[in-house]
Write an enzyme that holds these catalytic residues in place. Structure first.
Site, PDB file in Angstrom:
ATOM      1  N   LYS A  95      24.805   0.521  80.440  1.00  0.00           N
ATOM      2  CA  LYS A  95      24.635  -0.520  81.481  1.00  0.00           C
ATOM      3  C   LYS A  95      23.429  -0.256  82.366  1.00  0.00           C
ATOM      4  O   LYS A  95      23.498  -0.322  83.591  1.00  0.00           O
ATOM      5  CB  LYS A  95      25.900  -0.647  82.326  1.00  0.00           C
ATOM      6  CG  LYS A  95      27.129  -1.042  81.505  1.00  0.00           C
ATOM      7  CD  LYS A  95      28.323  -1.338  82.369  1.00  0.00           C
ATOM      8  CE  LYS A  95      29.581  -1.554  81.557  1.00  0.00           C
ATOM      9  NZ  LYS A  95      30.082  -0.372  80.858  1.00  0.00           N
TER      10      LYS A  95
HETATM   11  O1  LIG Z   1      33.198  -5.544  81.274  1.00  0.00           O
HETATM   12  C1  LIG Z   1      33.265  -4.392  80.851  1.00  0.00           C
HETATM   13  C2  LIG Z   1      32.173  -3.723  80.330  1.00  0.00           C
HETATM   14  C3  LIG Z   1      32.347  -2.465  79.812  1.00  0.00           C
HETATM   15  N1  LIG Z   1      33.562  -1.851  79.819  1.00  0.00           N
HETATM   16  C4  LIG Z   1      33.649  -0.511  79.198  1.00  0.00           C
HETATM   17  O2  LIG Z   1      34.502  -0.625  78.050  1.00  0.00           O
HETATM   18  C5  LIG Z   1      35.395   0.465  77.984  1.00  0.00           C
HETATM   19  C6  LIG Z   1      36.819  -0.018  78.161  1.00  0.00           C
HETATM   20  O3  LIG Z   1      37.723   1.049  78.014  1.00  0.00           O
HETATM   21  P1  LIG Z   1      39.301   0.814  77.758  1.00  0.00           P
HETATM   22  O4  LIG Z   1      39.846   2.201  77.765  1.00  0.00           O
HETATM   23  O5  LIG Z   1      39.441   0.135  76.425  1.00  0.00           O
HETATM   24  O6  LIG Z   1      39.809  -0.017  78.874  1.00  0.00           O
HETATM   25  C7  LIG Z   1      34.930   1.453  79.037  1.00  0.00           C
HETATM   26  O7  LIG Z   1      33.991   2.316  78.434  1.00  0.00           O
HETATM   27  C8  LIG Z   1      34.224   0.597  80.063  1.00  0.00           C
HETATM   28  O8  LIG Z   1      33.186   1.297  80.722  1.00  0.00           O
HETATM   29  C9  LIG Z   1      34.622  -2.505  80.324  1.00  0.00           C
HETATM   30  O9  LIG Z   1      35.769  -1.995  80.346  1.00  0.00           O
HETATM   31  N2  LIG Z   1      34.453  -3.775  80.831  1.00  0.00           N
END
Ligand SMILES: O=c1ccn([C@@H]2O[C@H](COP(=O)(O)O)[C@@H](O)[C@H]2O)c(=O)[nH]1
Length: 271
Positions: A95
């Protein structure tokens, strides 16, 4: 092969829209692996070996490596995927976003240091902050549009010229920034009605969709809202729900079970 070609090919090869997020947190590792040398890499390797035939991408989140001063293990993880499973695209979730001169260094970090296929960036600083990434024609640039978190509406829903900002962002990227056909959008699984709106604005542009599993996104709703006419167009990412499916030494086989189930649930609604 470009990122988009690689993505189209792996969607077919593995019949999967599932992306496994690699968010390795030492505190959540099983005891059996926590203290081994290169524990983060060893953990990732077992997750990757257990799931490689079921996924369309891996998404390492850089914070989980840099917080442990473990960028070397991020490099090892990326190199392992590239040598053992070269058809699977890697999306670095970092990001990034900054003025052009600094963004240029972030693009070098992603595409030349880590040599990933795609990277997430924040479009908030405008075109000159995105251009250094977009100019890598064969790489994917994944821009935040409507994020999965509860605070997403605070800024992304502000009304600009009569429409919510996230829709402005989607249209801007689709109309003006996607001249190399290498843009994707982040659209959270937790917002299916916003996802349907974004899909209607951007045609077949692929979406990276975090928010299933630990964040509770509804699979049927998101697939129906976000799929393209050919039943693809989505990279649906789960991190904690997969990699911490078990806190014991069977974490890799349990991760496989979760990914198998997720792939089936998604595929049920693609046709
Ligand atoms: O909008 C967003 C953008 C990025 N993320 C990222 O995805 C994963 C989600 O992790 P989970 O454990 O599946 O919840 C994490 O790396 C976030 O930084 C997001 O969640 N939402």
């Amino acid at each position: 092969m470009s990122f988009i070609e690689k993505l189209n090919s792996i969607w077919e090869e593995n019949d999967s829209l599932v992306c496994v997020g690699l968010d390795p947190d030492l505190e959540r590792f099983p005891k059996s692996i926590r203290d081994v040398p290169d524990a983060i890499f060893q953990f990732n390797k077992r997750i990757i070996d257990a799931t490689h035939d079921l996924v369309c991408a891996y998404k390492p989140q850089i914070a989980y490596f840099s917080a442990e001063s473990a960028e070397d293990q991020l490099t090892k993880t990326i190199q392992y995927i590239q040598s053992e499973y070269p058809s699977i695209p890697i999306i670095l979730d970092s990001k990034r976003g900054d003025i052009g001169s600094t963004a240029n260094k972030y693009a070098v970090e992603a595409f030349e240091r880590f040599k990933v296929d795609a990277v997430t960036i924040n479009p908030y600083m405008g075109y000159d902050s995105a251009e250094p990434f977009l100019s890598y024609q064969d790489k994917g640039t994944v821009l935040l549009c409507r994020t999965s978190n509860s605070g997403a509406s605070d800024i992304q829903d502000l009304i600009v010229d009569g429409v919510p900002l996230y829709q402005k962002v989607a249209t801007l990227i689709s109309d003006k920034w996607n001249y190399n056909n290498n843009c994707l959008l982040v659209v959270g699984a937790t917002w299916p009605s916003q996802m349907a709106k974004v899909r209607s604005l951007v045609g077949d542009m692929p979406f990276l969709v975090p928010g299933v599993g630990a964040q509770g996104g509804d699979i049927e709703a998101l697939v129906k809202a976000g799929k393209t006419a050919n039943g693809k167009g989505l990279i649906i990412s789960s991190s904690r729900g997969v990699i911490y499916a078990s806190g014991e030494d069977d974490f890799d086989s349990k991760a496989r079970e979760v990914v198998l189930k997720l792939r089936s649930q998604i595929n049920l609604h693609r046709k």
